[in-house]
Design a protein around this motif. Structure first.
Motif, PDB file in Angstrom:
ATOM      1  N   ASN A 403     -21.962 -55.009 -36.003  1.00  0.00           N
ATOM      2  CA  ASN A 403     -21.793 -53.869 -36.919  1.00  0.00           C
ATOM      3  C   ASN A 403     -20.437 -53.205 -36.777  1.00  0.00           C
ATOM      4  N   TYR A 404     -19.945 -53.062 -35.535  1.00  0.00           N
ATOM      5  CA  TYR A 404     -18.691 -52.340 -35.289  1.00  0.00           C
ATOM      6  C   TYR A 404     -17.822 -53.191 -34.353  1.00  0.00           C
ATOM      7  N   LYS A 410     -13.988 -47.093 -36.376  1.00  0.00           N
ATOM      8  CA  LYS A 410     -15.442 -47.171 -36.258  1.00  0.00           C
ATOM      9  C   LYS A 410     -16.092 -47.498 -37.602  1.00  0.00           C
ATOM     10  N   HIS A 412     -18.113 -49.519 -40.388  1.00  0.00           N
ATOM     11  CA  HIS A 412     -19.199 -50.498 -40.350  1.00  0.00           C
ATOM     12  C   HIS A 412     -18.747 -51.775 -41.050  1.00  0.00           C
ATOM     13  N   LYS A 413     -19.345 -52.903 -40.672  1.00  0.00           N
ATOM     14  CA  LYS A 413     -18.923 -54.189 -41.233  1.00  0.00           C
ATOM     15  C   LYS A 413     -19.143 -54.257 -42.735  1.00  0.00           C
ATOM     16  N   ARG A 428     -10.877 -44.477 -33.896  1.00  0.00           N
ATOM     17  CA  ARG A 428     -11.385 -44.197 -32.556  1.00  0.00           C
ATOM     18  C   ARG A 428     -10.425 -43.262 -31.826  1.00  0.00           C
ATOM     19  N   THR A 445     -22.329 -48.646 -31.562  1.00  0.00           N
ATOM     20  CA  THR A 445     -21.010 -48.121 -31.206  1.00  0.00           C
ATOM     21  C   THR A 445     -19.920 -49.191 -31.186  1.00  0.00           C
ATOM     22  N   GLY A 446     -20.287 -50.446 -30.965  1.00  0.00           N
ATOM     23  CA  GLY A 446     -19.293 -51.511 -30.833  1.00  0.00           C
ATOM     24  C   GLY A 446     -18.667 -51.578 -29.459  1.00  0.00           C
TER      25      GLY A 446
END
Length: 811
Positions: A403-404, A410, A412-413, A428, A445-446
């Motif tokens: 997702n991240y 930050k 989203h994909k 970030r 959060t990635g």
């Protein structure tokens, strides 16, 4: 007489004795020899050492003459006594003035000691050059040293010893110097000790990553045996001191061009933030980059592929000039470990390295240079690498379908698939990073773990604005874009076929300077997989020449072609070595236009490598031109280690073995004092000295330039120049083009000059993104030196209608 210790047979000289050992007793180079001479019972582990010893037992000339005197009917004692009674002041008794000549030839003990030391230094340099040779493993190097030592100290030394008199004469000293030249250098450990004692070789250290136990079965028993997973690291403090005390290395690392545009990492915002509170006038602060990546040592298609994959950590200095920063010898290895050790976490792997880096930042190093002692602090500027390597080392999501996955923002994909501009609100920062670390959920959060390098006071991962145009553009975006473009032109509207494109590609005149960079044939399956069978450098060349290949077949108003020209402009800006603010605004607009057109024209979503492009303008502001932080040269550094690994059959402790080889190579550079210098390689002379004044009649030329030798080629700082190449000189308003007529080197100073003839430029063709040139003799000549060029040499290319075009690119 010389006695055999095995059968007690006597031989007239030591050569016959050694021949007897080899033929009668089958003794070899590494057999054990014993001395059977009177009152000597020493044993030797090799023929070389035994030969050096047995020569010392050579019977003196006087004793030989005494033994032979009865048969020769003269008395040697009387001869010597008569000579001693000569009146040396009377020239009639000494007509040849032997004593005067001998006194002049006899060297002093001080001069002989100095010459003997020079012989030892030359021998040590020879041994070190073999150990540092990239095409030899250390075992082969030792074998060559053994053979050469046996030749020099055995055969040649023995021959000279037989010709020299027995007393202390110059010949005797020469024999001793040659015979003892390899003493203390006859084994690898002695060579390493020789240079370690002189602070030239710094041995790498092993460090423990993980302790485990393994089951060992043998003799019908089962035992638990401790097993350590280790890596190898270089003591950076000692090595950096050695490197920066090389000639001109510190000077080249601190001389930053004073320009208004951004051309170096130190002109970016990040470096200025790192220097806050560190402005000590008596100290120097030098940034360095760390690079992380894995490489495969074994056959990538073999059964053992991946088992011995190595994770490498390199470091380099971004303040070096482009000529020196691109050299592989200026990319240094800091640490090596097995890739499989990553499962134990970054904290255990990089603990020793981070401890070294913190010491360099806090304590610095005292450098002893020609200007005196200088205090230098080394500050971690950036951690660079490809996307997967960076996400792994810095603690971000390793999957780019997560997702991240972005390290910089930050988003989203789902947003990234259509995002054309950077969203400053999603960037970030330290606050949201700390919050995400506490959440400890990579899905939302990635971030998989806290970055271990945040322990370094001047570094934080959210300020590590690193992108890699080699993988993002030339191994990513160019493949996606060009497969769509070629399919469109060959299948959708059929302006040309794939065979037409391949024919033009194979018949394209690359010029003699680019023969090694030809592009391969494009197949239909490449288009279906959106992946050409090209390396990054081949793709960079293919994109560069693509307008000249098919541009004449495409209408000027074609929207897909306009999309390609946008990509081409983006690439040309990204390859620049200096960028101003207005160019950054233009780059941001081009990237936005490119992404919008990609989604609209091809009905495709943007890939992760497309997303990283939206951050490019912001990253350039922070860290400087992206060409200075790409992975191209580091990938080339991998080849050196791979070549060394291919020469080694053992895989027991491969990281340590490779790092020892690297340190031996660095030791050879330190021993020869090779710092930062201009690299020139000259071709062969093709004519008599050229009188340049015949071409530049109205220009005052110094004697150094006037008469020069003409060459057929020259390498200057890694770039090959040949007659017929086009050189580009620009000012603020236009470009001027010059064809090389002669390559000249002055006979006195070895300076390189290009005698060129100016070429008329008709104008810039936007459809081909190239300058149209009129190749005719203008009679306008100019003398150009290679250090004045900022653009790479190129060639005129003739397209199908007979017009000549030239595309320029930065060096």
């Amino acid at each position: 007489m010389f006695i055999c210790f095995m059968c007690s047979i006597e031989k007239a000289n030591h050569q016959d004795l050694i021949h007897h050992y080899k033929t009668s007793h089958n003794l070899g180079h590494n057999s054990i020899y014993r001395c059977a001479q009177s009152n000597c019972f020493r044993a030797f582990q090799s023929l070389r050492s035994f030969r050096r010893h047995i020569v010392s037992h050579n019977v003196s000339d006087r004793n030989i003459y005494s033994e032979l005197a009865p048969s020769l009917n003269f008395n040697t004692d009387n001869m010597i006594e008569n000579y001693n009674n000569l009146d040396i002041t009377d020239n009639t008794q000494d007509p040849c003035n032997v004593n005067a000549c001998c006194s002049n030839l006899q060297p002093t003990s001080e001069s002989f000691s100095k010459k003997n030391e020079n012989v030892r230094k030359s021998t040590a340099a020879f041994a070190l050059s073999l150990y540092s040779n990239p095409y030899l493993n250390r075992k082969c190097a030792m074998k060559i040293i053994d053979d050469v030592s046996e030749l020099v100290t055995g055969v040649i030394g023995t021959m000279l010893s037989e010709l020299s008199p027995n007393d202390d004469t110059p010949n005797k000293n020469i024999v001793e110097a040659i015979s003892n030249s390899f003493d203390g250098l006859d084994t690898e450990s002695k060579v390493i000790k020789y240079f370690s004692d002189r602070n030239i070789y710094t041995p790498p250290k092993k460090f423990t990553i993980n302790e485990n136990v393994t089951v060992n079965t043998g003799n019908s028993t089962v035992m638990l045996r401790p097993m350590l997973e280790t890596g190898a690291i270089v003591p950076l403090r000692a090595v950096l001191k050695q490197i920066f005390e090389l000639p001109n290395f510190l000077k080249c690392s601190t001389s930053i061009p004073d320009v208004q545009s951004i051309s170096n990492f130190t002109q970016g915002n990040i470096w200025k933030q790192k220097l806050v509170g560190k402005m000590d006038e008596n100290s120097l602060y030098i940034p360095y980059f760390l690079y992380f990546d894995d490489f495969e040592c074994n056959n990538p298609l073999g059964s053992h592929a991946g088992i011995h994959s190595i994770a490498a950590t390199y470091y380099t200095f971004p303040t070096l000039s482009a000529d020196h920063a691109s050299l592989l010898e200026n990319i240094f290895v800091a640490m090596l470990h097995k890739s499989s050790s990553k499962s134990h976490g970054n904290a255990s792997i990089y603990y020793e390295l981070i401890k070294e880096l913190k010491s360099l930042e806090q304590n610095g190093i005292d450098l002893e240079i020609s200007e005196g002692v200088s205090k230098v602090y080394f500050i971690l500027g950036m951690i660079i690498g490809d996307n997967l390597g960076l996400n792994t080392v810095l603690g971000f999501a390793k999957s780019f379908s997560s997702n991240y996955y972005c390290r910089i923002c930050k988003a989203h994909k789902n947003i990234m698939g259509k995002q054309c501009k950077q969203d400053d609100g999603l960037m970030r920062n330290r606050h949201n990073y700390n919050t995400d670390v506490e959440i400890n959920n990579v899905t939302t959060t990635g971030i998989s773990e806290r970055c271990v390098f945040n322990d370094i006071s001047t570094f934080h991962v959210v300020d590590n604005f690193c992108v890699d145009i080699m993988h993002d553009i030339f191994e990513g975006v160019c493949h996606y874009d060009l497969t769509h473009i070629i399919v469109y032109f060959t299948e959708s509207i059929t302006l040309f076929t794939l065979n037409n494109l391949n024919n033009r590609l194979q018949l394209f005149d690359y010029g003699s300077g680019e023969l090694n960079d030809r592009c391969g044939i494009i197949k239909h399956e490449h288009l279906m997989k959106s992946k050409f069978n090209m390396s990054a450098s081949e793709m960079m060349l293919f994109v560069h020449i693509f307008p000249l290949l098919v541009g004449d077949l495409i209408p000027e108003d074609d929207e897909v072609w306009q999309f390609f020209l946008t990509l081409l402009e983006i690439i040309d800006i990204l390859l620049c070595r200096d960028i101003d603010n207005s160019t950054l605004l233009y780059l941001e607009a081009l990237i936005s236009e490119h992404h919008e057109s990609y989604v609209k024209l091809f009905h495709d979503t943007l890939k992760p490598k497309h997303h990283f492009m939206v951050h490019y303008p912001h990253v350039i502001k922070q860290v400087g031109p992206l060409r200075l932080i790409w992975c191209m040269r580091f990938e080339a550094k991998h080849k050196q280690l791979k070549r060394t690994a291919s020469l080694i059959t053992s895989r027991k402790n491969l990281p340590l073995t490779l790092l020892i080889k690297e340190q031996l190579t660095l030791a050879h550079r330190l021993y020869t004092g090779k710092g930062c210098e201009t690299r020139i390689e000259l071709g062969t002379r093709i004519s008599e000295p050229l009188n340049i004044h015949d071409y530049l009649k109205d220009v005052i030329i110094s004697d150094d330039v006037n008469l020069a030798n003409s060459l057929n080629w020259v390498y200057y700082n890694g770039i090959k120049y040949v007659p017929g190449m086009i050189l580009v000189i620009s000012n603020r308003t236009c470009y001027n083009f010059f064809k090389i007529k002669f390559i000249c080197v002055s006979s006195s100073s070895n300076n390189i000059y290009f005698l060129t003839e100016q070429i008329d430029c008709i104008g810039f063709n936007y459809h081909l993104q190239a300058h149209q040139l009129h190749q005719r003799e203008t009679g306008l000549y100019r003398l150009i030196m290679p250090q004045d060029l900022i653009y790479a040499p190129t060639f005129c290319h003739i397209i199908s209608n007979g017009d000549s075009y030239c595309r320029i690119k930065y060096i």
